[in-house]
Design a protein around this motif. Structure first.
Motif, PDB file in Angstrom:
ATOM      1  N   PRO A  89      -0.169   0.355  -9.688  1.00 29.48           N
ATOM      2  CA  PRO A  89       1.273   0.546  -9.632  1.00 29.48           C
ATOM      3  C   PRO A  89       1.647   1.335  -8.381  1.00 29.48           C
ATOM      4  N   THR A  90       2.783   0.964  -7.812  1.00 29.41           N
ATOM      5  CA  THR A  90       3.248   1.592  -6.576  1.00 29.41           C
ATOM      6  C   THR A  90       4.763   1.712  -6.626  1.00 29.41           C
ATOM      7  N   THR A  91       5.341   2.226  -5.572  1.00 34.71           N
ATOM      8  CA  THR A  91       6.797   2.381  -5.505  1.00 34.71           C
ATOM      9  C   THR A  91       7.311   1.742  -4.216  1.00 34.71           C
ATOM     10  N   LEU A  92       8.612   1.552  -4.164  1.00 33.45           N
ATOM     11  CA  LEU A  92       9.245   1.015  -2.968  1.00 33.45           C
ATOM     12  C   LEU A  92       8.949   1.899  -1.757  1.00 33.45           C
ATOM     13  N   VAL A  93       9.036   3.196  -1.937  1.00 29.60           N
ATOM     14  CA  VAL A  93       8.798   4.133  -0.832  1.00 29.60           C
ATOM     15  C   VAL A  93       7.370   3.976  -0.299  1.00 29.60           C
ATOM     16  N   GLU A  94       6.399   3.870  -1.193  1.00 28.49           N
ATOM     17  CA  GLU A  94       5.006   3.706  -0.773  1.00 28.49           C
ATOM     18  C   GLU A  94       4.790   2.382  -0.045  1.00 28.49           C
ATOM     19  N   VAL A  95       5.409   1.332  -0.550  1.00 28.09           N
ATOM     20  CA  VAL A  95       5.289   0.019   0.089  1.00 28.09           C
ATOM     21  C   VAL A  95       5.918   0.052   1.479  1.00 28.09           C
ATOM     22  N   ALA A  96       7.124   0.604   1.586  1.00 29.89           N
ATOM     23  CA  ALA A  96       7.806   0.690   2.880  1.00 29.89           C
ATOM     24  C   ALA A  96       6.977   1.487   3.879  1.00 29.89           C
ATOM     25  N   ARG A  97       6.410   2.585   3.423  1.00 33.39           N
ATOM     26  CA  ARG A  97       5.598   3.435   4.304  1.00 33.39           C
ATOM     27  C   ARG A  97       4.336   2.693   4.762  1.00 33.39           C
ATOM     28  N   SER A  98       3.615   2.090   3.836  1.00 35.41           N
ATOM     29  CA  SER A  98       2.356   1.441   4.204  1.00 35.41           C
ATOM     30  C   SER A  98       2.574   0.183   5.036  1.00 35.41           C
ATOM     31  N   ARG A  99       3.695  -0.533   4.833  1.00 32.51           N
ATOM     32  CA  ARG A  99       3.997  -1.731   5.619  1.00 32.51           C
ATOM     33  C   ARG A  99       4.765  -1.385   6.891  1.00 32.51           C
ATOM     34  N   ARG A 100       5.183  -0.126   7.009  1.00 33.53           N
ATOM     35  CA  ARG A 100       5.939   0.363   8.166  1.00 33.53           C
ATOM     36  C   ARG A 100       7.236  -0.428   8.361  1.00 33.53           C
ATOM     37  N   ILE A 101       7.969  -0.524   7.251  1.00 36.18           N
ATOM     38  CA  ILE A 101       9.276  -1.171   7.285  1.00 36.18           C
ATOM     39  C   ILE A 101      10.309  -0.211   6.712  1.00 36.18           C
ATOM     40  N   GLU A 102      11.563  -0.455   7.026  1.00 36.43           N
ATOM     41  CA  GLU A 102      12.647   0.389   6.522  1.00 36.43           C
ATOM     42  C   GLU A 102      12.836   0.134   5.025  1.00 36.43           C
ATOM     43  N   LYS A 103      13.289   1.157   4.312  1.00 38.45           N
ATOM     44  CA  LYS A 103      13.507   1.019   2.867  1.00 38.45           C
ATOM     45  C   LYS A 103      14.498  -0.088   2.515  1.00 38.45           C
ATOM     46  N   PRO A 104      15.622  -0.239   3.245  1.00 41.16           N
ATOM     47  CA  PRO A 104      16.529  -1.349   2.910  1.00 41.16           C
ATOM     48  C   PRO A 104      15.866  -2.728   3.042  1.00 41.16           C
ATOM     49  N   THR A 105      14.998  -2.869   4.026  1.00 44.47           N
ATOM     50  CA  THR A 105      14.262  -4.127   4.196  1.00 44.47           C
ATOM     51  C   THR A 105      13.322  -4.340   3.021  1.00 44.47           C
ATOM     52  N   ALA A 106      12.605  -3.284   2.640  1.00 41.25           N
ATOM     53  CA  ALA A 106      11.701  -3.378   1.487  1.00 41.25           C
ATOM     54  C   ALA A 106      12.475  -3.701   0.218  1.00 41.25           C
ATOM     55  N   THR A 107      13.646  -3.092   0.044  1.00 44.36           N
ATOM     56  CA  THR A 107      14.473  -3.342  -1.133  1.00 44.36           C
ATOM     57  C   THR A 107      14.844  -4.820  -1.228  1.00 44.36           C
ATOM     58  N   LYS A 108      15.261  -5.386  -0.119  1.00 39.43           N
ATOM     59  CA  LYS A 108      15.660  -6.797  -0.086  1.00 39.43           C
ATOM     60  C   LYS A 108      14.486  -7.704  -0.454  1.00 39.43           C
ATOM     61  N   VAL A 109      13.323  -7.433   0.098  1.00 34.08           N
ATOM     62  CA  VAL A 109      12.137  -8.242  -0.195  1.00 34.08           C
ATOM     63  C   VAL A 109      11.735  -8.082  -1.662  1.00 34.08           C
ATOM     64  N   ILE A 110      11.758  -6.855  -2.149  1.00 32.48           N
ATOM     65  CA  ILE A 110      11.376  -6.593  -3.542  1.00 32.48           C
ATOM     66  C   ILE A 110      12.327  -7.302  -4.510  1.00 32.48           C
TER      67      ILE A 110
END
Length: 141
Positions: free
Chosen positions: A47-68
């Motif tokens: 299990p992970t979080t949006l913040v962890e995914v954004a950090r590890s993929r080096r993308i902005e949180k809004p971008t990660a939110t849209k993909v998620i």
């Protein structure tokens, strides 16, 4: 043209061609290469979080939110409440786990086809890893 500029131009060209090839594989699963990378990251770290995914993929949180959101729409991932209401825990659904296994196999097969004729792939990979470490060190300073 300077050697270093030619090198970086080639890296960008290789990436562009790679993304085009991967998108051919991924579009039949209704995903882009960017969505696949986030999906793969969640699968590896769940299990992970949006913040962890954004950090590890080096993308902005809004971008990660849209993909998620898109991955949730496709029933590939699901969310649950974290420690507080703002935190959402991301995991693969049962269908997402099956889909991930299938897609990973197809992506690996395509990567193998692409690189089948590259001599000394280990040497190239090691050199790129060294270059990446130097770039990362320069960024951290």
């Amino acid at each position: 043209m300077e050697q270093s500029q030619r090198f970086f131009d080639l890296i960008l060209d290789v990436r562009r061609l790679y993304v085009e090839d991967m998108n051919k594989v991924l579009t039949k699963h209704q995903l882009s290469s960017a969505q696949w990378l986030v999906f793969k990251e969640i699968a590896k770290q769940q299990p992970t979080t949006l913040v962890e995914v954004a950090r590890s993929r080096r993308i902005e949180k809004p971008t990660a939110t849209k993909v998620i959101r898109r991955l949730i729409e496709l029933n590939l991932i699901e969310t649950s409440e974290g420690k507080d209401k703002r935190e959402k825990i991301l995991t693969l659904t049962t269908a997402g786990s099956e889909h991930y296994t299938t897609m990973l196999h197809e992506v690996i097969q395509k990567q193998t086809e692409i690189l089948a004729d590259v001599e000394q792939l280990d040497l190239v990979t090691n050199e790129l890893s060294t270059i990446y470490q130097h770039l990362q060190k320069g960024k951290d300073e």
